[in-house]
Scaffold this motif. Structure first.
Motif, PDB file in Angstrom:
ATOM      1  N   HIS A  57      -4.931   5.191  -4.269  1.00 20.43           N
ATOM      2  CA  HIS A  57      -4.165   6.210  -4.988  1.00 20.43           C
ATOM      3  C   HIS A  57      -3.713   5.552  -6.274  1.00 20.43           C
TER       4      HIS A  57
ATOM      5  N   ARG B 213     -13.132  14.389   2.738  1.00 21.45           N
ATOM      6  CA  ARG B 213     -11.863  14.488   2.005  1.00 21.45           C
ATOM      7  C   ARG B 213     -12.008  15.528   0.917  1.00 21.45           C
TER       8      ARG B 213
ATOM      9  N   TYR C  65      -7.886  16.218   4.703  1.00 18.69           N
ATOM     10  CA  TYR C  65      -8.847  15.146   5.012  1.00 18.69           C
ATOM     11  C   TYR C  65      -9.071  15.020   6.508  1.00 18.69           C
TER      12      TYR C  65
ATOM     13  N   TYR D  60     -10.503  11.997   9.006  1.00 21.83           N
ATOM     14  CA  TYR D  60     -10.861  10.579   9.004  1.00 21.83           C
ATOM     15  C   TYR D  60     -11.117  10.089  10.427  1.00 21.83           C
TER      16      TYR D  60
ATOM     17  N   ARG E 244       1.957  16.541   1.445  1.00 19.12           N
ATOM     18  CA  ARG E 244       2.639  15.625   0.493  1.00 19.12           C
ATOM     19  C   ARG E 244       3.893  16.329   0.009  1.00 19.12           C
TER      20      ARG E 244
ATOM     21  N   ARG F 221       6.043   8.303   2.818  1.00 23.59           N
ATOM     22  CA  ARG F 221       5.380   7.362   1.892  1.00 23.59           C
ATOM     23  C   ARG F 221       6.424   6.787   0.938  1.00 23.59           C
TER      24      ARG F 221
ATOM     25  N   ALA G 128       1.195   6.294  -1.321  1.00 21.59           N
ATOM     26  CA  ALA G 128       0.144   6.818  -0.445  1.00 21.59           C
ATOM     27  C   ALA G 128      -1.015   5.839  -0.286  1.00 21.59           C
TER      28      ALA G 128
HETATM   29  O1  LIG Z   1      -5.288  10.335   0.534  1.00 24.70           O
HETATM   30  C1  LIG Z   1      -6.086  10.020   1.405  1.00 24.70           C
HETATM   31  O2  LIG Z   1      -7.194  10.521   1.461  1.00 24.70           O
HETATM   32  C2  LIG Z   1      -5.777   9.004   2.460  1.00 24.70           C
HETATM   33  C3  LIG Z   1      -4.593   9.406   3.221  1.00 24.70           C
HETATM   34  C4  LIG Z   1      -3.423   9.069   2.460  1.00 24.70           C
HETATM   35  O3  LIG Z   1      -3.444   8.076   1.770  1.00 24.70           O
HETATM   36  C5  LIG Z   1      -2.227   9.879   2.528  1.00 24.70           C
HETATM   37  O4  LIG Z   1      -2.178  10.927   3.179  1.00 24.70           O
HETATM   38  O5  LIG Z   1      -1.263   9.454   1.895  1.00 24.70           O
END
Ligand SMILES: O=C(O)CCC(=O)C(=O)O
Ligand SMILES: Cc1cc2nc3c(=O)[nH]c(=O)nc-3n(C[C@H](O)[C@H](O)[C@H](O)COP(=O)(O)OP(=O)(O)OC[C@H]3O[C@@H](n4cnc5c(N)ncnc54)[C@H](O)[C@@H]3O)c2cc1C
Length: 323
Positions: A36, A198, A205, A207, A219, A260, A290
């Motif tokens: 990120h 993703r 996403y 995974y 987020r 985060r 993140a």
């Molecule tokens: O952003 C992504 O694809 C990985 C997951 C991630 O880093 C998040 O959700 O903060």
């Protein structure tokens, strides 16, 4: 761990933490190596952090330790609805086999017009944390459960403090630039899903890991709520099913929430605290937002370098440095 590996003979190291695995933000993470961007850090520095982390984990994935450490390669796609979003990212020459998706591959994603295919690494986070803890102990690091209310309380016991408190640094050092971005994810049983997917908007996403598939996400800026939200769970599940319809048959859905530790840049910095003529050397290493897994080894290397500078600054001290 990196400090213990590079400067083993001149320091004794103690790890203090209020919580350990499985009760940390790092246990919630999907653990994908996908950087990120930190707007306050030059891209070449971020690239170096990612490269060092990728190289370190790639070697583990290629060793007998891989299954215990929970590190594995995973291939898949990042898909976009708009061609402008699909520029080549700065990390494209670090992941393996980065290329644009073919028209045939894009048929799997009827709502998306562009995409990138590549192979990256994934950490199964709780086993990886346990593996790191085992290596800390093997390197002679003392580990204690303790909440630190104020860094200065460590002054009488330690020469150097390395602050890796994640979102806890907001209270610990009063950093108002650090804020939570709440993330909710689902861990599901769907062993037939082998490729990551993703959405380029970063919100949805899929995974696949060793024990479960992580479905995300959310987020939510400035939310401190650690309780799962059932409406969000349904929304995440629906979004992921629209990308990968076979997930409709996924079982054993577990929900996790993490905060985060976000900042415009990771705080990787030395600081000298002083009170009444006494000094305490501090190295900060928090605010990974993140992307903490994606850059953890690179930022650890930089923090260890700063610790080395602090040790050099402790000239005249006859005792061994204590961290
Ligand atoms: O952003 C992504 O694809 C990985 C997951 C991630 O880093 C998040 O959700 O903060
Ligand atoms: C849903 C979600 C998915 C994610 N997915 C990914 C991903 O796929 N890839 C990626 O790269 N990153 C991902 N991340 C980001 C990643 O989880 C974080 O960047 C990383 O976990 C931060 O690690 P940390 O060690 O700084 O913080 P933490 O894991 O929170 O560790 C901080 C430690 O400090 C301790 N502590 C805090 N305050 C104190 C105190 N006052 N006294 C004593 N101890 C204290 C805590 O108990 C804890 O043990 C994700 C995050 C979330 C929430």
């Amino acid at each position: 761990l990196h400090i213990a590996e590079v400067i083993p003979s001149c320091c004794s190291i103690t790890l203090l933490s209020e919580q350990f695995s499985p009760n940390t933000t790092s246990d919630v993470a999907a653990g994908m190596l996908i950087p990120h961007t930190y707007p306050g850090t030059p891209i070449h520095v971020q690239k170096q952090w990612f490269k060092e982390t990728f190289t370190y984990l790639f070697a583990i994935s290629n060793s007998a330790e891989a299954s215990e450490a929970g590190i594995h390669l995973v291939s898949g796609w990042q898909v976009f609805k708009n061609p402008l979003e699909a520029e080549v990212p700065f990390w494209s020459d670090i992941v393996l086999g980065f290329r644009l998706m073919s028209a045939a591959e894009l048929q799997k994603f009827p709502q998306h017009s562009h995409g990138q295919a590549f192979t990256t690494l994934k950490c199964e986070c709780p086993p990886y944390l346990m593996w790191l803890e085992k290596r800390l102990k093997a390197n002679g690091v003392q580990i204690h459960t303790r909440k630190v209310a104020d860094l200065w309380e460590l002054h009488s016991e330690y020469d150097i403090v390395v602050n890796c408190a994640g979102i806890g640094a907001r209270q610990l050092v009063g950093d108002q630039q650090l804020f939570p971005i709440r993330g909710q994810v689902l861990k599901v049983h769907a062993p037939w899903v082998k490729n990551f997917i993703r959405d380029g908007d970063g919100l949805t996403y899929i995974y696949p890991g060793i024990h479960s598939v992580t479905l995300g996400g959310t987020r939510e800026k400035e939310s401190w709520c650690l309780s799962p939200d059932p409406g969000t769970t349904r929304d995440i599940f629906d979004r992921c099913c629209s990308l990968e319809p076979s997930l409709q048959r996924a079982q054993d859905i577990r929900v996790k929430v993490g905060l985060r530790p976000s900042r415009s840049c990771v705080r990787l910095q030395k600081e000298v605290l002083s009170q009444g003529g006494a000094k305490l050397l501090v190295v900060h290493n928090y605010g990974h937002g993140a992307g903490g897994f994606s850059v953890h080894r690179g930022t650890a290397k930089e923090a260890a370098h700063l610790v080395g500078e602090c040790i050099a600054a402790l000239e005249g001290s006859s005792s061994k440095a204590k961290l």
